[in-house]
Scaffold this active site. Structure first.
Site, short mmCIF file in Angstrom:
data_model
loop_
_atom_site.label_atom_id
_atom_site.label_comp_id
_atom_site.label_asym_id
_atom_site.label_seq_id
_atom_site.Cartn_x
_atom_site.Cartn_y
_atom_site.Cartn_z
N LYS A 13 17.96 13.68 -22.53
CA LYS A 13 17.47 12.38 -23.02
C LYS A 13 18.24 11.95 -24.27
CE LYS A 13 13.20 13.93 -23.38
NZ LYS A 13 13.41 15.33 -22.95
N ARG A 88 4.13 11.63 -23.85
CA ARG A 88 4.20 13.03 -23.41
C ARG A 88 2.87 13.53 -22.87
NH1 ARG A 88 8.82 14.91 -26.87
NH2 ARG A 88 9.16 17.11 -26.53
N ARG A 127 22.06 24.30 -27.47
CA ARG A 127 22.17 22.97 -28.10
C ARG A 127 22.50 23.09 -29.59
NH1 ARG A 127 17.47 18.75 -27.16
NH2 ARG A 127 16.14 20.45 -27.87
N ARG A 162 18.40 23.83 -33.67
CA ARG A 162 16.99 23.55 -33.97
C ARG A 162 16.17 24.84 -33.95
NH1 ARG A 162 15.26 18.51 -30.22
NH2 ARG A 162 13.37 19.76 -30.12
N ARG A 173 7.71 25.42 -24.52
CA ARG A 173 7.82 23.96 -24.40
C ARG A 173 7.88 23.55 -22.92
NH1 ARG A 173 12.92 23.57 -27.77
NH2 ARG A 173 12.98 21.35 -27.33
P1 ADP Z 1 16.67 16.38 -24.49
O1 ADP Z 1 16.87 15.29 -25.53
O2 ADP Z 1 16.23 15.85 -23.16
O3 ADP Z 1 15.78 17.50 -24.98
P2 ADP Z 1 19.52 16.85 -24.95
O4 ADP Z 1 20.07 15.52 -24.64
O5 ADP Z 1 19.46 17.22 -26.38
O6 ADP Z 1 18.08 17.07 -24.24
O7 ADP Z 1 20.39 17.92 -24.13
C1 ADP Z 1 20.12 19.32 -24.26
C2 ADP Z 1 21.44 20.10 -24.27
O8 ADP Z 1 22.05 19.98 -22.98
C3 ADP Z 1 22.46 19.57 -25.27
O9 ADP Z 1 23.12 20.67 -25.86
C4 ADP Z 1 23.42 18.72 -24.44
O10 ADP Z 1 24.74 18.75 -24.96
C5 ADP Z 1 23.34 19.41 -23.08
N1 ADP Z 1 23.45 18.44 -21.96
C6 ADP Z 1 22.89 17.21 -21.89
N2 ADP Z 1 23.19 16.62 -20.71
C7 ADP Z 1 23.95 17.52 -20.02
C8 ADP Z 1 24.58 17.50 -18.74
N3 ADP Z 1 24.46 16.45 -17.92
N4 ADP Z 1 25.28 18.60 -18.36
C9 ADP Z 1 25.39 19.67 -19.19
N5 ADP Z 1 24.83 19.76 -20.42
C10 ADP Z 1 24.11 18.69 -20.83
P1 AMP Z 2 11.69 16.75 -28.99
O1 AMP Z 2 12.65 16.44 -30.07
O2 AMP Z 2 11.39 15.57 -28.11
O3 AMP Z 2 12.09 17.97 -28.19
O4 AMP Z 2 10.33 17.11 -29.70
C1 AMP Z 2 10.21 18.21 -30.60
C2 AMP Z 2 8.73 18.51 -30.90
O5 AMP Z 2 8.15 17.38 -31.58
C3 AMP Z 2 7.85 18.72 -29.68
O6 AMP Z 2 7.91 20.07 -29.19
C4 AMP Z 2 6.47 18.38 -30.26
O7 AMP Z 2 5.96 19.41 -31.09
C5 AMP Z 2 6.80 17.19 -31.17
N1 AMP Z 2 6.72 15.90 -30.42
C6 AMP Z 2 7.74 15.03 -30.19
N2 AMP Z 2 7.32 13.96 -29.49
C7 AMP Z 2 6.00 14.17 -29.24
C8 AMP Z 2 5.00 13.44 -28.54
N3 AMP Z 2 5.28 12.27 -27.92
N4 AMP Z 2 3.77 13.96 -28.49
C9 AMP Z 2 3.46 15.12 -29.10
N5 AMP Z 2 4.34 15.86 -29.77
C10 AMP Z 2 5.61 15.40 -29.86
#
Ligand code: ADP
Ligand code: AMP
Length: 220
Positions: A13, A88, A127, A162, A173
């Protein structure tokens, strides 16, 4: 147009958000990024959110929604928002739907990034993100590595992992996603939100192209 970027943790995302936000000229709003900002600043909201985030649990719905409602009323959000990581829970989806209809906005389009669980944990543990908030570029140790180890290609900032991207918290998660967040997609479909299903296992650029093409069809 409001867009909900939906998918499990690690689906891509954040990686895709910048491109969609630029293409549609709507701000990218990541609730996770907002909580991380508050954590860093040491605000009351950050203190409240810390335990939930460290355990990989969800911050309570009413707390999250207050923050989103405030963001929705800012000037740059009047033409729409790209939500990342929200809603969520079904309760959050209901609160958002009520707010949108009260304020004369449609349901929004859902972009659903479909990625099987087996590849999510390695995506999360690998990541890395640029420390500079103004940059925030995302990387992956294997799938999208920087040119120089640990250094951001764009701004030279340090790349950080992170705290919640360790294996144990990532697995938690994903459990939380399965039990509390996956049902939101069914709820949105039942409430007639248009859903664009995207294969999130393709390469990053290919996923971005599929989203862009799909959204063009929706807005045509
Ligand atoms: P989200 O925001 O959904 O939690 P991220 O966009 O941060 O996920 O992506 C999680 C990890 O996966 C990052 O390290 C990113 O570089 C990698 N990633 C994202 N999209 C792809 C893809 N299509 N193929 C391989 N790795 C990806
Ligand atoms: P994310 O960056 O989306 O992976 O979110 C990191 C953490 O923030 C999650 O594991 C939750 O603890 C909190 N969080 C983010 N968005 C939400 C949401 N919409 N509802 C509840 N908790 C959230």
């Amino acid at each position: 147009m409001d867009v909900i970027l939906f998918g499990p943790p690690g689906a891509g995302k954040g990686t895709q958000a910048g491109r969609i936000s630029d293409a549609l000229s709507i701000p990218h709003v990541s609730t996770g990024d907002i909580f991380r900002y508050h954590l860093k600043q040491g605000t009351d909201l950050g203190t409240l959110a810390r335990g939930y985030m460290d355990r990989g649990e969800l911050v309570p719905d009413e707390v999250v929604f207050k923050l989103v409602a405030d963001r929705l009323t800012q000037d740059d959000a009047l033409g729409g928002i790209l939500f990342d990581g929200f809603p969520r829970t079904v309760r959050q989806a209901e609160l958002l739907a009520d707010w949108l209809s009260t304020n004369g906005r449609g349901t929004g389009v859902v972009v659903n990034l479909d990625v099987p669980e087996s590849i999510l944990v390695p995506r999360l543990t690998g990541r890395r993100t640029c420390e500079n908030k103004s940059c925030g570029a995302g990387y992956h140790l294997v799938f999208s590595p920087p040119v120089a180890h640990g250094v951001c290609d764009r701004c030279g900032g340090k790349l950080l992992q992170r705290k919640d991207d360790n294996e144990e918290t990532a697995l938690n998660r994903l459990d939380v996603y399965r039990s509390q967040t996956a049902p939101v997609l069914a709820w949105l479909r039942q409430h007639d939100a248009p859903v664009l299903d995207i294969d999130g296992t393709k390469a990053i650029d290919a996923v971005g192209n599929d989203i862009e093409e799909g959204l063009k069809a929706f807005s045509a």
